[in-house]
Design a protein around this motif. Structure first.
Motif, PDB file in Angstrom:
ATOM      1  N   THR A 108     -12.565 -63.540  19.603  1.00 27.44           N
ATOM      2  CA  THR A 108     -11.557 -63.793  18.563  1.00 27.44           C
ATOM      3  C   THR A 108     -11.800 -62.889  17.363  1.00 27.44           C
ATOM      4  O   THR A 108     -12.907 -62.396  17.143  1.00 27.44           O
ATOM      5  N   ARG A 109     -10.745 -62.716  16.568  1.00 29.90           N
ATOM      6  CA  ARG A 109     -10.883 -61.922  15.355  1.00 29.90           C
ATOM      7  C   ARG A 109     -11.924 -62.541  14.436  1.00 29.90           C
ATOM      8  O   ARG A 109     -12.740 -61.833  13.836  1.00 29.90           O
ATOM      9  N   ASP A 110     -11.908 -63.872  14.324  1.00 28.49           N
ATOM     10  CA  ASP A 110     -12.862 -64.552  13.459  1.00 28.49           C
ATOM     11  C   ASP A 110     -14.298 -64.246  13.867  1.00 28.49           C
ATOM     12  O   ASP A 110     -15.158 -63.957  13.019  1.00 28.49           O
ATOM     13  N   GLN A 111     -14.561 -64.282  15.181  1.00 32.51           N
ATOM     14  CA  GLN A 111     -15.912 -63.998  15.658  1.00 32.51           C
ATOM     15  C   GLN A 111     -16.292 -62.550  15.376  1.00 32.51           C
ATOM     16  O   GLN A 111     -17.413 -62.242  14.976  1.00 32.51           O
ATOM     17  N   GLY A 112     -15.330 -61.649  15.576  1.00 31.72           N
ATOM     18  CA  GLY A 112     -15.588 -60.234  15.320  1.00 31.72           C
ATOM     19  C   GLY A 112     -15.943 -59.979  13.870  1.00 31.72           C
ATOM     20  O   GLY A 112     -16.869 -59.221  13.544  1.00 31.72           O
ATOM     21  N   LEU A 113     -15.218 -60.654  12.956  1.00 31.64           N
ATOM     22  CA  LEU A 113     -15.496 -60.471  11.534  1.00 31.64           C
ATOM     23  C   LEU A 113     -16.866 -61.034  11.169  1.00 31.64           C
ATOM     24  O   LEU A 113     -17.587 -60.457  10.343  1.00 31.64           O
ATOM     25  N   GLN A 114     -17.225 -62.144  11.785  1.00 31.31           N
ATOM     26  CA  GLN A 114     -18.551 -62.711  11.534  1.00 31.31           C
ATOM     27  C   GLN A 114     -19.654 -61.772  12.018  1.00 31.31           C
ATOM     28  O   GLN A 114     -20.658 -61.555  11.330  1.00 31.31           O
ATOM     29  N   ASP A 115     -19.457 -61.203  13.224  1.00 29.79           N
ATOM     30  CA  ASP A 115     -20.454 -60.274  13.764  1.00 29.79           C
ATOM     31  C   ASP A 115     -20.603 -59.049  12.860  1.00 29.79           C
ATOM     32  O   ASP A 115     -21.715 -58.590  12.578  1.00 29.79           O
ATOM     33  N   LEU A 116     -19.460 -58.526  12.406  1.00 28.64           N
ATOM     34  CA  LEU A 116     -19.486 -57.333  11.550  1.00 28.64           C
ATOM     35  C   LEU A 116     -20.160 -57.650  10.218  1.00 28.64           C
ATOM     36  O   LEU A 116     -20.982 -56.866   9.720  1.00 28.64           O
ATOM     37  N   ALA A 117     -19.842 -58.785   9.634  1.00 32.06           N
ATOM     38  CA  ALA A 117     -20.446 -59.166   8.359  1.00 32.06           C
ATOM     39  C   ALA A 117     -21.955 -59.305   8.498  1.00 32.06           C
ATOM     40  O   ALA A 117     -22.713 -58.915   7.596  1.00 32.06           O
ATOM     41  N   VAL A 127     -15.724 -59.287   4.056  1.00 33.56           N
ATOM     42  CA  VAL A 127     -15.267 -58.435   5.160  1.00 33.56           C
ATOM     43  C   VAL A 127     -13.853 -58.811   5.562  1.00 33.56           C
ATOM     44  O   VAL A 127     -12.995 -57.944   5.804  1.00 33.56           O
ATOM     45  N   ARG A 128     -13.578 -60.112   5.629  1.00 36.21           N
ATOM     46  CA  ARG A 128     -12.229 -60.575   5.988  1.00 36.21           C
ATOM     47  C   ARG A 128     -11.212 -60.075   4.956  1.00 36.21           C
ATOM     48  O   ARG A 128     -10.117 -59.619   5.315  1.00 36.21           O
ATOM     49  N   PHE A 137      -6.251 -48.056   5.033  1.00 32.14           N
ATOM     50  CA  PHE A 137      -7.627 -47.544   4.914  1.00 32.14           C
ATOM     51  C   PHE A 137      -8.408 -48.382   3.914  1.00 32.14           C
ATOM     52  O   PHE A 137      -7.899 -48.753   2.856  1.00 32.14           O
ATOM     53  N   THR A 138      -9.667 -48.650   4.263  1.00 33.81           N
ATOM     54  CA  THR A 138     -10.583 -49.300   3.334  1.00 33.81           C
ATOM     55  C   THR A 138     -12.016 -48.983   3.729  1.00 33.81           C
ATOM     56  O   THR A 138     -12.313 -48.779   4.916  1.00 33.81           O
ATOM     57  N   TYR A 139     -12.889 -48.886   2.733  1.00 28.05           N
ATOM     58  CA  TYR A 139     -14.320 -48.727   3.011  1.00 28.05           C
ATOM     59  C   TYR A 139     -14.942 -50.106   3.219  1.00 28.05           C
ATOM     60  O   TYR A 139     -14.729 -51.030   2.440  1.00 28.05           O
ATOM     61  N   LEU A 140     -15.732 -50.219   4.283  1.00 29.39           N
ATOM     62  CA  LEU A 140     -16.470 -51.441   4.544  1.00 29.39           C
ATOM     63  C   LEU A 140     -17.939 -51.285   4.157  1.00 29.39           C
ATOM     64  O   LEU A 140     -18.567 -52.228   3.683  1.00 29.39           O
ATOM     65  N   ALA A 141     -18.492 -50.117   4.374  1.00 33.86           N
ATOM     66  CA  ALA A 141     -19.874 -49.815   3.994  1.00 33.86           C
ATOM     67  C   ALA A 141     -20.023 -48.303   3.933  1.00 33.86           C
ATOM     68  O   ALA A 141     -19.359 -47.573   4.680  1.00 33.86           O
ATOM     69  N   LYS A 142     -20.886 -47.821   3.055  1.00 34.38           N
ATOM     70  CA  LYS A 142     -21.097 -46.384   2.897  1.00 34.38           C
ATOM     71  C   LYS A 142     -22.538 -46.012   3.225  1.00 34.38           C
ATOM     72  O   LYS A 142     -23.477 -46.766   2.938  1.00 34.38           O
ATOM     73  N   ALA A 143     -22.668 -44.854   3.824  1.00 32.07           N
ATOM     74  CA  ALA A 143     -23.979 -44.227   4.071  1.00 32.07           C
ATOM     75  C   ALA A 143     -24.930 -45.140   4.852  1.00 32.07           C
ATOM     76  O   ALA A 143     -26.090 -45.310   4.475  1.00 32.07           O
ATOM     77  N   VAL A 144     -24.444 -45.705   5.970  1.00 25.94           N
ATOM     78  CA  VAL A 144     -25.340 -46.502   6.811  1.00 25.94           C
ATOM     79  C   VAL A 144     -26.060 -45.568   7.778  1.00 25.94           C
ATOM     80  O   VAL A 144     -25.578 -44.477   8.108  1.00 25.94           O
TER      81      VAL A 144
END
Length: 589
Positions: A108-117, A127-128, A137-144
């Motif tokens: 599910t989308r909810d599970q995916g967002l939890q995993d990503l967070a 993240v949601r 477009f949006t930045y979620l994290a930089k320079a990982v």
């Protein structure tokens, strides 16, 4: 009321025409289907796959530049920005993911967002919020780091991608900045970063996957990964600590003398390895724009200047080699000397003096040098300069190296043919001058200067750069006699302020009028000293050059910098102190 007969010839013709049209249309459609399904299915399937195929870059890492001890001078870091497309993610309620065993499961989308967070160590609500809406477009994290990027991409979350970010850092700042150079968005832009760009730069890899029309990754479609290939690293012959000390000493001396610029070169006599090549106002590769454009390069190889009296060492070697003179030859030197209508005098006033040839060089007398050098033909004077590397690029891998200015002997005018004997009417780089003295220190054999110790593969395999065979400039005996003259310059001549406790030292001072920056006319003076030690078995050559110092040029001394740097060099490389008596040839008779 009249009723028409539908079986009339005119009506029948219309029906036949319509029927034929329909048959023809069906034939065209049918043939097209046959072509698509039977004759060219791969082309159309390929086009469909192309529309689904997405490629993301896997960044390569640019090779490092390190000194002889492995101290990092330049290094790259590969990082990734994690970005998202809210419009795609918001409209996805579920998606499929391939787990480590190859099984496909619905997420599910909810599970995916939890995993990503969890991976990004961010609140799930943040993240949601970033991935919700109609945005593109949006930045979620930089320079990982690459490991985290790989884990994020394995989640297969719709609308989430990575973008590589390459960063170049120079931990030592301006230390050796003129040698190392710097990069821009296109790659190497200056110094070794530019000339060795093909070795340093890597080859980017790529990750290829397929998405559906809705932008969601198809988990069962082929995933192809072409790994990035990192660039080679470069190990230099430079010693960072020595380079730093040289730059600091130069800045201090140039400041005291209000000089335009100054440089120091340290060369290992028997290998040609450059251990330091320092400049004032050295560029900081982390911020090259803060340095004036004229100061960003390496003047040690780019600036062609008149060497002045340091060139008398070459004249002395040539005259000894040709049997014209020996160190103890006796010369009666007049207050001024005229040859072929050209009048020459010395930097100090004197009457008629009785000098040995060693005394002529010891007091840097132009008169006596011309008296001896005139017995060399024009061609011989030119040939010996060439033998010592004057007029030719050294081949050191730095951009913009100058070959200097050495006109052919048939182009010399009446004064230049004699002026070249004492370093005027000829221009050369500080490195060329240093290498000429290297040949004298090395038994008469001129070597190529070496700036690269080895190239290093990404797996750590080193490929040492072999020393090229040298070329003989003069015989070993001539080199020895010339060294005795140079040592006597320090022990009995005009450079008694040159002192390195515990070591025998020899060398030659140089003073010349400086060519104006515009290239037209002369402007100020150049003061220099080139020396070697220990004289019982020379291991190192150090050159100090100061451009346009303020004040009386004949009161300027480069001894403080030379003494400081030569002492550091001998200590750094563990050179044993001299155990034999110094040479002090008679200067007069």
């Amino acid at each position: 009321m009249r009723i028409h007969d539908v079986s009339s010839p005119r009506s029948t013709a219309r029906v036949r025409v319509g029927f034929c049209f329909m048959v023809a249309l069906l034939l065209v459609v049918g043939c097209r289907v046959v072509v698509i399904q039977g004759f060219d299915p791969e082309s159309y399937a390929s086009k469909a796959a192309d529309r689904r195929t997405q490629v993301s870059a896997l960044a390569s890492e640019r090779g490092a530049i390190v000194d002889r001890n492995g101290t990092v001078l330049a290094q790259s870091t590969v990082r990734y920005d994690i970005v998202g497309t809210p419009k795609v993610n918001s409209t996805t309620e579920t998606f499929r993911r391939v787990d480590g065993s190859g099984s496909v499961r619905t997420v599910t989308r909810d599970q995916g967002l939890q995993d990503l967070a969890g991976l990004l160590d961010l609140p799930e609500s943040d993240v949601r919020g970033l991935l919700t809406g109609d945005g593109l477009f949006t930045y979620l994290a930089k320079a990982v780091d690459p490991g985290l990027e790989r884990a994020v991409m394995e989640l297969g979350i719709p609308g989430v991608e990575s973008r590589p970010v390459k960063k170049r850092a120079y931990p030592q700042g301006p230390v050796a900045g003129s040698i190392v150079g710097f990069t821009n968005d296109e790659g190497g832009a200056a110094g070794l970063e530019l000339t060795l760009d093909d070795r340093l730069k890597g080859r980017d890899g790529e990750r290829t996957y397929q998405t559906g029309a809705d932008g969601i990754i198809i988990p069962t479609a082929p995933l192809e990964v072409v790994p990035a290939t990192n660039g080679q690293s470069v190990k230099l012959t430079i010693d960072t600590d020595l380079q730093y000390a040289a730059q600091q000493a130069l800045e201090t001396q140039a400041g005291k003398l209000s000089a335009d610029w100054a440089n120091v070169i340290v060369v290992e006599a028997k290998t040609g390895k450059i251990r330091a090549m320092a400049e004032t106002n050295s560029v900081d590769p982390n911020d090259p724009g803060a340095t004036a454009p004229e100061d960003r390069g390496a003047r040690s190889v780019q600036a062609a200047i008149e060497p002045g009296s340091t060139e008398k060492a070459i004249t002395a070697a040539a005259a000894i080699e040709e049997g014209i003179v020996s160190p103890d030859s006796q010369l009666v030197i007049p207050p001024g000397y005229t040859v072929n209508g050209q009048y020459f005098k010395d930097s100090f006033d004197h009457g008629t003096e009785k000098r040995t040839f060693a005394g002529v060089i010891g007091s840097s007398m132009n008169t006596g040098t011309v008296m001896v050098g005139q017995d060399l033909s024009r061609q011989q004077r030119y040939d010996y300069l060439r033998r010592f590397g004057i007029g030719s690029r050294t081949g050191v891998p730095l951009p913009g190296e100058s070959s200097g200015l050495l006109a052919a002997p048939d182009q010399w005018d009446g004064r230049q043919e004699f002026a070249v004997l004492f370093g005027q009417g000829v221009a050369q780089t500080p490195l060329q001058t240093t290498m000429a003295f290297q040949a004298i220190a090395n038994g008469g054999v001129l070597l190529k200067p070496r700036l690269i110790e080895a190239y290093v593969d990404p797996d750590g395999t080193e490929h040492p750069v072999e020393q090229e065979p040298g070329t003989r400039a003069v015989s070993e005996d001539t080199a020895r006699q010339t060294r005795d003259i140079l040592e006597s310059v320090v022990t009995a001549g005009g450079a008694k302020d040159i002192k390195v406790p515990g070591y025998r030292v020899g060398g030659k001072t140089g003073t010349a009028e400086a060519i104006a920056e515009s290239g037209r006319g002369l402007d100020g003076y150049t003061a220099s000293f080139v020396g070697m030690a220990p004289m019982d078995d020379p291991q190192y050559v150090v050159m100090v050059n100061v451009q346009r110092p303020a004040g009386n040029i004949y009161g300027i001394s480069t001894a403080p910098v030379f003494n400081n740097i030569m002492a550091r060099v001998l200590s750094t490389f563990g050179v044993a102190p001299s155990r034999t008596a110094s040479v002090s040839l008679a200067q007069k008779f």
